[in-house]
Scaffold this motif. Structure first.
Motif, mmCIF file in Angstrom:
data_model
loop_
_atom_site.group_PDB
_atom_site.id
_atom_site.type_symbol
_atom_site.label_atom_id
_atom_site.label_comp_id
_atom_site.label_asym_id
_atom_site.label_seq_id
_atom_site.Cartn_x
_atom_site.Cartn_y
_atom_site.Cartn_z
ATOM 1 N N VAL A 141 0.834 -1.207 0.000
ATOM 2 C CA VAL A 141 0.000 0.000 0.000
ATOM 3 C C VAL A 141 0.867 1.255 0.000
ATOM 4 O O VAL A 141 0.536 2.249 -0.649
ATOM 5 N N THR A 142 2.002 1.232 0.697
ATOM 6 C CA THR A 142 2.907 2.385 0.674
ATOM 7 C C THR A 142 3.436 2.631 -0.732
ATOM 8 O O THR A 142 3.462 3.774 -1.209
ATOM 9 N N ALA A 223 -2.384 5.499 6.436
ATOM 10 C CA ALA A 223 -2.156 5.633 7.876
ATOM 11 C C ALA A 223 -2.655 4.385 8.608
ATOM 12 O O ALA A 223 -1.977 3.872 9.517
ATOM 13 N N GLY A 224 -3.793 3.859 8.182
ATOM 14 C CA GLY A 224 -4.357 2.680 8.840
ATOM 15 C C GLY A 224 -3.485 1.446 8.700
ATOM 16 O O GLY A 224 -3.252 0.727 9.686
ATOM 17 N N VAL A 225 -2.989 1.184 7.486
ATOM 18 C CA VAL A 225 -2.170 -0.023 7.305
ATOM 19 C C VAL A 225 -0.809 0.142 7.982
ATOM 20 O O VAL A 225 -0.230 -0.834 8.472
ATOM 21 N N LEU A 226 -0.301 1.361 8.034
ATOM 22 C CA LEU A 226 0.975 1.587 8.721
ATOM 23 C C LEU A 226 0.813 1.402 10.229
ATOM 24 O O LEU A 226 1.695 0.833 10.894
ATOM 25 N N TYR A 288 6.228 -1.407 -11.074
ATOM 26 C CA TYR A 288 4.913 -1.251 -11.704
ATOM 27 C C TYR A 288 4.026 -0.364 -10.838
ATOM 28 O O TYR A 288 3.230 0.431 -11.350
ATOM 29 N N PHE A 289 4.141 -0.494 -9.519
ATOM 30 C CA PHE A 289 3.313 0.325 -8.631
ATOM 31 C C PHE A 289 3.613 1.810 -8.801
ATOM 32 O O PHE A 289 2.714 2.642 -8.673
#
Length: 342
Positions: A141-142, A223-226, A288-289
């Motif tokens: 996600v980052t 922020a949530g996944v971190l 790719y991201f």
């Protein structure tokens, strides 16, 4: 010469080539070497060393790659062998470069700007949903939300992340950089870290390639996944306090670029987005991201300047314009247009 490939790779290390580059050359050159050593595959019917091989052996090896790899990949592999021979000839270890004419006459060519796989935001959302491990999800996600390069991601330290969360503030020293003062929910991506150089008290194994440092907004999803990752993050072995550290064999050590590539490749394979022999046009990789971030954010904002600022690859005058107006235009445009992934 007993092992010309090792000789060449050692010289490339002395010339400052990265470990990743040397590993890529070694994979291709050892494959070429194995082809020559198989007496049943080459036109001469004999086992040969690279020094003994001629133009026809090189042609036969290139031909053996066709049908197994994309044309641009075939061209890339041939270029590796061509550079190997060119160097060994230039330093006087080999008498000639048998790949020179082969490369010149090949129909395949390296596609420097390939048409990449088109993935929609809903498709990427499904991909992200399939990743359950907090570290792996945070890494992916980052990359998707910031467009940073894999080396830049690995070089992030806790001080580069500003998050407004009392619980995290009591446990981690987040956002310690002066550049993040007054910029909550943001990520600082520096330009200075370089492979082999000490930065924030730790020798780095990857380089950042930004022309100028960049402050990137962190939206609620990132922020949530971190926060989920930090909740289980082990103690780091380095006083630099890396943001992303290994939870497997190298427990507590800064996550390596190869480890990130392995994570992305594994999930991309499971999703049908990575095939052996596929090139940049077919395979989903960390780079790719960055392409996904650039394409979708540029299409949504219509503002190439802000996207270039976020990527950190623009001239200083543009960087300065957006740096001075970071809290207004950059954050508002980013938060209004960044795609939802969760």
């Amino acid at each position: 010469m007993t092992d010309a490939v090792s000789y060449y790779l050692e010289d490339q290390e002395y010339h400052g080539k990265s470990e990743r580059t040397r590993e890529a050359y070694e994979r291709v050159l050892r494959r070429f070497e194995a082809f020559l050593d198989d007496e049943g595959r080459g036109p001469s019917g004999q086992a040969l060393t690279p020094e003994e091989a001629g133009r026809r052996e090189c042609m036969a090896w290139v031909h053996s790659l066709r049908g197994k790899h994309a044309p641009s990949t075939v061209a890339s592999y041939a270029s590796y062998v061509h550079r190997f021979y060119a160097y060994m000839t230039q330093v006087g270890e080999f008498d000639a470069n048998p790949m020179a004419l082969v490369v010149e006459e090949m129909d395949e060519s390296i596609d420097k700007d390939p048409t990449r796989r088109e993935i929609s935001v809903p498709e990427m959302r499904t991909f992200v949903a399939s990743i359950s491990h907090p570290l792996e999800r945070a890494v992916v996600v980052t990359l998707l939300k910031t467009g940073v390069r894999v080396g830049e991601l690995c070089n992030l330290d806790l001080r580069d992340l500003a998050l407004s969360d009392p619980e995290l503030a009591s446990e981690f020293d987040l956002g310690g950089r002066v550049q993040l003062d007054g910029r909550p929910e943001s990520l600082y991506v520096a330009a200075e870290p370089a492979r082999g150089h000490t930065y924030n008290g730790e020798e780095r194994s990857a380089s950042n390639k930004r022309k100028r440092a960049t402050v990137i907004p962190v939206d609620d999803e990132l922020a949530g996944v971190l926060k989920s990752w930090l909740a289980i993050r082990p103690d780091a072995r380095s006083s630099a306090e890396p943001l992303f550290i290994s939870t497997s064999g190298d427990w507590g050590v800064r996550l390596s670029t190869q480890a990130v590539r392995n994570v992305v490749e594994r999930h991309a394979r499971d999703h049908g987005w990575y095939l052996d022999g596929g090139g940049a046009a077919e395979n989903v990789t960390p780079h790719y991201f960055r392409h996904f971030f650039t394409t979708h954010l540029r299409d949504r904002t219509g503002d190439r300047g802000i996207v270039k600022y976020l990527r950190g690859d623009v001239a200083s005058d543009i960087i300065d314009t957006y740096t001075h107006n970071w809290g207004g235009q950059v954050r508002s445009v980013y938060e209004s247009n960044v795609y939802r992934l969760l």
